[in-house]
Design a protein around this motif. Structure first.
Motif, PDB file in Angstrom:
ATOM      1  N   LEU A 166      57.550  38.774  52.611  1.00  0.00           N
ATOM      2  CA  LEU A 166      58.323  39.145  51.426  1.00  0.00           C
ATOM      3  C   LEU A 166      58.619  37.921  50.578  1.00  0.00           C
ATOM      4  O   LEU A 166      58.515  37.972  49.339  1.00  0.00           O
ATOM      5  CB  LEU A 166      59.626  39.824  51.859  1.00  0.00           C
ATOM      6  N   ALA A 167      58.958  36.809  51.223  1.00  0.00           N
ATOM      7  CA  ALA A 167      59.252  35.585  50.477  1.00  0.00           C
ATOM      8  C   ALA A 167      58.040  35.129  49.668  1.00  0.00           C
ATOM      9  O   ALA A 167      58.164  34.758  48.497  1.00  0.00           O
ATOM     10  CB  ALA A 167      59.688  34.481  51.443  1.00  0.00           C
ATOM     11  N   VAL A 168      56.882  35.151  50.288  1.00  0.00           N
ATOM     12  CA  VAL A 168      55.654  34.742  49.590  1.00  0.00           C
ATOM     13  C   VAL A 168      55.364  35.677  48.417  1.00  0.00           C
ATOM     14  O   VAL A 168      55.024  35.232  47.311  1.00  0.00           O
ATOM     15  CB  VAL A 168      54.468  34.710  50.570  1.00  0.00           C
ATOM     16  N   ASP A 169      55.502  36.972  48.632  1.00  0.00           N
ATOM     17  CA  ASP A 169      55.232  37.949  47.577  1.00  0.00           C
ATOM     18  C   ASP A 169      56.133  37.743  46.365  1.00  0.00           C
ATOM     19  O   ASP A 169      55.728  37.989  45.222  1.00  0.00           O
ATOM     20  CB  ASP A 169      55.419  39.376  48.106  1.00  0.00           C
ATOM     21  N   LEU A 170      57.366  37.291  46.607  1.00  0.00           N
ATOM     22  CA  LEU A 170      58.334  37.138  45.516  1.00  0.00           C
ATOM     23  C   LEU A 170      58.351  35.725  44.934  1.00  0.00           C
ATOM     24  O   LEU A 170      59.162  35.430  44.065  1.00  0.00           O
ATOM     25  CB  LEU A 170      59.729  37.510  46.011  1.00  0.00           C
ATOM     26  N   GLY A 171      57.462  34.865  45.410  1.00  0.00           N
ATOM     27  CA  GLY A 171      57.336  33.534  44.825  1.00  0.00           C
ATOM     28  C   GLY A 171      58.213  32.461  45.418  1.00  0.00           C
ATOM     29  O   GLY A 171      58.298  31.354  44.879  1.00  0.00           O
ATOM     30  N   PHE A 172      58.879  32.742  46.543  1.00  0.00           N
ATOM     31  CA  PHE A 172      59.688  31.719  47.205  1.00  0.00           C
ATOM     32  C   PHE A 172      58.773  30.742  47.937  1.00  0.00           C
ATOM     33  O   PHE A 172      57.672  31.097  48.368  1.00  0.00           O
ATOM     34  CB  PHE A 172      60.630  32.359  48.228  1.00  0.00           C
ATOM     35  N   ARG A 203      64.750  42.430  45.268  1.00  0.00           N
ATOM     36  CA  ARG A 203      64.651  42.544  43.807  1.00  0.00           C
ATOM     37  C   ARG A 203      66.035  42.678  43.184  1.00  0.00           C
ATOM     38  O   ARG A 203      66.274  42.202  42.070  1.00  0.00           O
ATOM     39  CB  ARG A 203      63.756  43.730  43.434  1.00  0.00           C
ATOM     40  N   GLY A 204      66.948  43.300  43.899  1.00  0.00           N
ATOM     41  CA  GLY A 204      68.324  43.350  43.422  1.00  0.00           C
ATOM     42  C   GLY A 204      68.941  41.968  43.362  1.00  0.00           C
ATOM     43  O   GLY A 204      69.696  41.650  42.443  1.00  0.00           O
ATOM     44  N   VAL A 205      68.619  41.124  44.358  1.00  0.00           N
ATOM     45  CA  VAL A 205      69.085  39.735  44.354  1.00  0.00           C
ATOM     46  C   VAL A 205      68.548  39.008  43.126  1.00  0.00           C
ATOM     47  O   VAL A 205      69.282  38.309  42.416  1.00  0.00           O
ATOM     48  CB  VAL A 205      68.648  39.011  45.641  1.00  0.00           C
ATOM     49  N   LEU A 206      67.252  39.163  42.853  1.00  0.00           N
ATOM     50  CA  LEU A 206      66.632  38.484  41.715  1.00  0.00           C
ATOM     51  C   LEU A 206      67.252  38.943  40.400  1.00  0.00           C
ATOM     52  O   LEU A 206      67.403  38.148  39.464  1.00  0.00           O
ATOM     53  CB  LEU A 206      65.122  38.747  41.699  1.00  0.00           C
ATOM     54  N   ALA A 207      67.626  40.207  40.338  1.00  0.00           N
ATOM     55  CA  ALA A 207      68.207  40.737  39.102  1.00  0.00           C
ATOM     56  C   ALA A 207      69.670  40.339  38.934  1.00  0.00           C
ATOM     57  O   ALA A 207      70.183  40.270  37.814  1.00  0.00           O
ATOM     58  CB  ALA A 207      68.092  42.264  39.094  1.00  0.00           C
ATOM     59  N   THR A 208      70.338  40.059  40.056  1.00  0.00           N
ATOM     60  CA  THR A 208      71.775  39.771  40.026  1.00  0.00           C
ATOM     61  C   THR A 208      72.082  38.296  39.889  1.00  0.00           C
ATOM     62  O   THR A 208      72.997  37.901  39.157  1.00  0.00           O
ATOM     63  CB  THR A 208      72.444  40.312  41.313  1.00  0.00           C
ATOM     64  N   ALA A 209      71.340  37.459  40.616  1.00  0.00           N
ATOM     65  CA  ALA A 209      71.667  36.040  40.707  1.00  0.00           C
ATOM     66  C   ALA A 209      71.110  35.253  39.541  1.00  0.00           C
ATOM     67  O   ALA A 209      70.013  35.521  39.051  1.00  0.00           O
ATOM     68  CB  ALA A 209      71.128  35.465  42.018  1.00  0.00           C
ATOM     69  N   ALA A 210      71.879  34.262  39.117  1.00  0.00           N
ATOM     70  CA  ALA A 210      71.430  33.336  38.078  1.00  0.00           C
ATOM     71  C   ALA A 210      71.279  31.958  38.695  1.00  0.00           C
ATOM     72  O   ALA A 210      72.116  31.523  39.480  1.00  0.00           O
ATOM     73  CB  ALA A 210      72.453  33.292  36.932  1.00  0.00           C
ATOM     74  N   GLY A 211      70.197  31.265  38.344  1.00  0.00           N
ATOM     75  CA  GLY A 211      69.975  29.929  38.878  1.00  0.00           C
ATOM     76  C   GLY A 211      69.090  29.955  40.108  1.00  0.00           C
ATOM     77  O   GLY A 211      68.571  31.004  40.507  1.00  0.00           O
ATOM     78  N   PRO A 212      68.916  28.806  40.750  1.00  0.00           N
ATOM     79  CA  PRO A 212      68.057  28.704  41.936  1.00  0.00           C
ATOM     80  C   PRO A 212      68.586  29.572  43.081  1.00  0.00           C
ATOM     81  O   PRO A 212      69.785  29.833  43.186  1.00  0.00           O
ATOM     82  CB  PRO A 212      68.121  27.212  42.304  1.00  0.00           C
ATOM     83  N   LEU A 213      67.674  30.009  43.945  1.00  0.00           N
ATOM     84  CA  LEU A 213      68.036  30.832  45.098  1.00  0.00           C
ATOM     85  C   LEU A 213      67.628  30.118  46.378  1.00  0.00           C
ATOM     86  O   LEU A 213      66.566  29.491  46.449  1.00  0.00           O
ATOM     87  CB  LEU A 213      67.338  32.189  45.037  1.00  0.00           C
ATOM     88  N   ARG A 214      68.471  30.210  47.401  1.00  0.00           N
ATOM     89  CA  ARG A 214      68.191  29.666  48.728  1.00  0.00           C
ATOM     90  C   ARG A 214      68.407  30.791  49.735  1.00  0.00           C
ATOM     91  O   ARG A 214      69.521  31.276  49.894  1.00  0.00           O
ATOM     92  CB  ARG A 214      69.138  28.498  49.040  1.00  0.00           C
ATOM     93  N   ALA A 215      67.326  31.226  50.401  1.00  0.00           N
ATOM     94  CA  ALA A 215      67.404  32.364  51.311  1.00  0.00           C
ATOM     95  C   ALA A 215      66.962  31.968  52.707  1.00  0.00           C
ATOM     96  O   ALA A 215      65.922  31.329  52.885  1.00  0.00           O
ATOM     97  CB  ALA A 215      66.523  33.503  50.799  1.00  0.00           C
TER      98      ALA A 215
END
Length: 308
Positions: free
Chosen positions: A128-134, A104-116
Motif C-alpha cells: 500500500l505504501a508503494v502504491d501511494l508513493g511513500f 486515502r482519507g489520510v492523504l485528503a485530511t493531512a497537510a504537509g509531509p506524512l510519516r507512517a
C-alpha cells in the motif's frame, strides 16, 4: 465530522474520540496485534488516545452493522516536521479496500509531509505504501534475548553508583539527561514533562526497575536504564529495555554496557522473567553491534514510510 463511502464500510473523520470509541479502537488494536504478531500502534499513540488535549485527528471505518473495521490516527502536534500516521484494519475485514480507503482519507485530511509506521513490516502495508508513493525511510528493529543464558556482571566505572528513580524529585534532571542522550533521535529526545508524567502513572510503571547511574561525588545523573514488563492475558510475560541512555560526556567508559546488564539482571532476578526485548534503529550500527554482542538477535522490523 466528514465521511466517504468505501464498499460496505464508511470512513469518517473525527476530531475527538468518545469513551466507547476509544474502547473499540483499543479492542481492534489487540485483535490486530494478536493476528499479526506485532502491535499495530506504538505506545505513544495509545497513550494519546486518552489525552483530550492531544493534537490529533482520527479516521474510523465501520461496516453497515457498526463494527469498527479500521482506524487511522493522525498526530498533528508538529505538522511542519510531518504528520505522524498509524493505521490498522481488523483481520476479518481485510482485502476489501478498507486500508486503502483509510490511507486515502489520510492523504485528503493531512497537510504537509506524512510519516507512517508499518509495525511488523507487514507485506500488505508495504504494498500500500508503494502504491501511494511513500518511500521507506527508517527501520526499527525489535531484538530479543533469553534471560536464562548467563549474564555478565555489571561493571560500573569508578565513582559511579546505581539507584532507583525517585518519583517527585528526579523528573527534571532525567528529562534534561534524556534530551542530551537522545539529541538526534526524532521521538525520544523530544519528551516533555507530560510525556514522562503519563508513563509514570501507567499500571506497569515500577520505580525499582528505573535504574539511574549517578556520579557519587556530585549526585549528577550520568545514565539510566528504564525497564518495562509486558503482561497481557493469554500471552507470556516479557521484559523490555524500555529506554537506555548515557550522558554524552560519559561515553566510552563502559557505562552503557553496565546499565544494560544491571537492567537485565533486575528483570530476571527481581521480576522472574525468562526473555527480554528492545527496539533499536537499524541505522544505529554501534548500538546494534553492542546488543548483538550481548546476546540479542533480530526478531521483527518496524518500518517508517514517508511522503513529501
Amino acid at each position: 465530522m466528514s465521511s466517504t463511502q468505501s464498499g460496505i464500510d464508511q470512513v469518517s473523520r473525527v476530531d475527538r474520540l468518545g469513551p466507547a470509541e476509544i474502547t473499540d479502537v483499543l479492542a481492534l488494536a489487540r485483535t490486530a496485534g494478536d493476528a499479526d504478531g506485532a502491535d499495530p500502534m506504538d505506545e505513544h499513540v495509545l497513550l494519546r488516545l486518552r489525552d483530550e488535549h492531544a493534537a490529533a485527528s482520527h479516521l474510523v471505518a465501520r461496516s453497515t452493522d457498526g463494527t469498527l473495521t479500521g482506524y487511522a490516527h493522525l498526530d498533528t502536534t508538529d505538522p511542519d516536521s510531518g504528520v505522524g500516521v498509524e493505521l490498522m484494519v481488523h483481520p476479518a475485514y481485510r482485502r476489501r479496500g478498507t486500508g486503502r480507503a483509510l490511507a486515502r482519507g489520510v492523504l485528503a485530511t493531512a497537510a504537509g509531509p506524512l510519516r507512517a509506521w508499518a509495525h511488523g513490516d507487514h507485506p500488505s502495508a508495504a504494498a500500500l505504501a508503494v502504491d501511494l508513493g511513500f518511500h521507506r525511510a527508517r527501520v526499527l528493529w525489535q531484538l530479543r534475548r533469553p534471560l536464562a543464558a548467563p549474564l555478565p556482571e555489571p561493571r560500573l566505572p569508578d565513582g559511579v553508583t546505581l539507584r532507583a528513580f525517585r518519583p517527585g524529585s528526579d523528573e527534571e534532571a532525567w528529562l534534561t539527561l534524556n534530551a542530551r542522550a537522545f539529541a538526534d533521535h526524532p521521538e525520544q529526545g523530544r519528551w516533555t514533562a507530560d510525556d514522562l508524567r503519563v508513563r509514570l502513572t501507567e499500571p506497569w510503571f515500577d520505580p525499582a526497575g528505573f535504574l539511574l547511574a549517578v556520579e557519587s561525588a556530585t549526585g549528577r545523573l550520568l545514565g539510566f536504564h528504564w525497564t518495562k514488563v509486558h503482561e497481557r492475558p493469554g500471552s507470556a510475560r516479557i521484559g523490555e529495555v524500555y529506554v537506555l541512555g548515557v550522558e554524552p560526556t560519559a561515553h566510552g567508559g563502559g557505562l552503557g554496557r553496565a546499565l544494560t546488564m544491571a537492567g537485565l539482571a533486575y528483570l530476571r532476578d527481581r521480576r522472574g522473567l525468562d526473555r527480554v526485548m528492545l527496539y533499536v534503529d537499524e541505522s544505529n550500527t554501534g548500538a546494534v553491534a553492542l546488543y548483538e554482542r550481548l546476546g540479542f538477535a533480530r526478531w521483527s522490523a518496524h518500518v517508517n514510510y514517508q511522503l513529501g
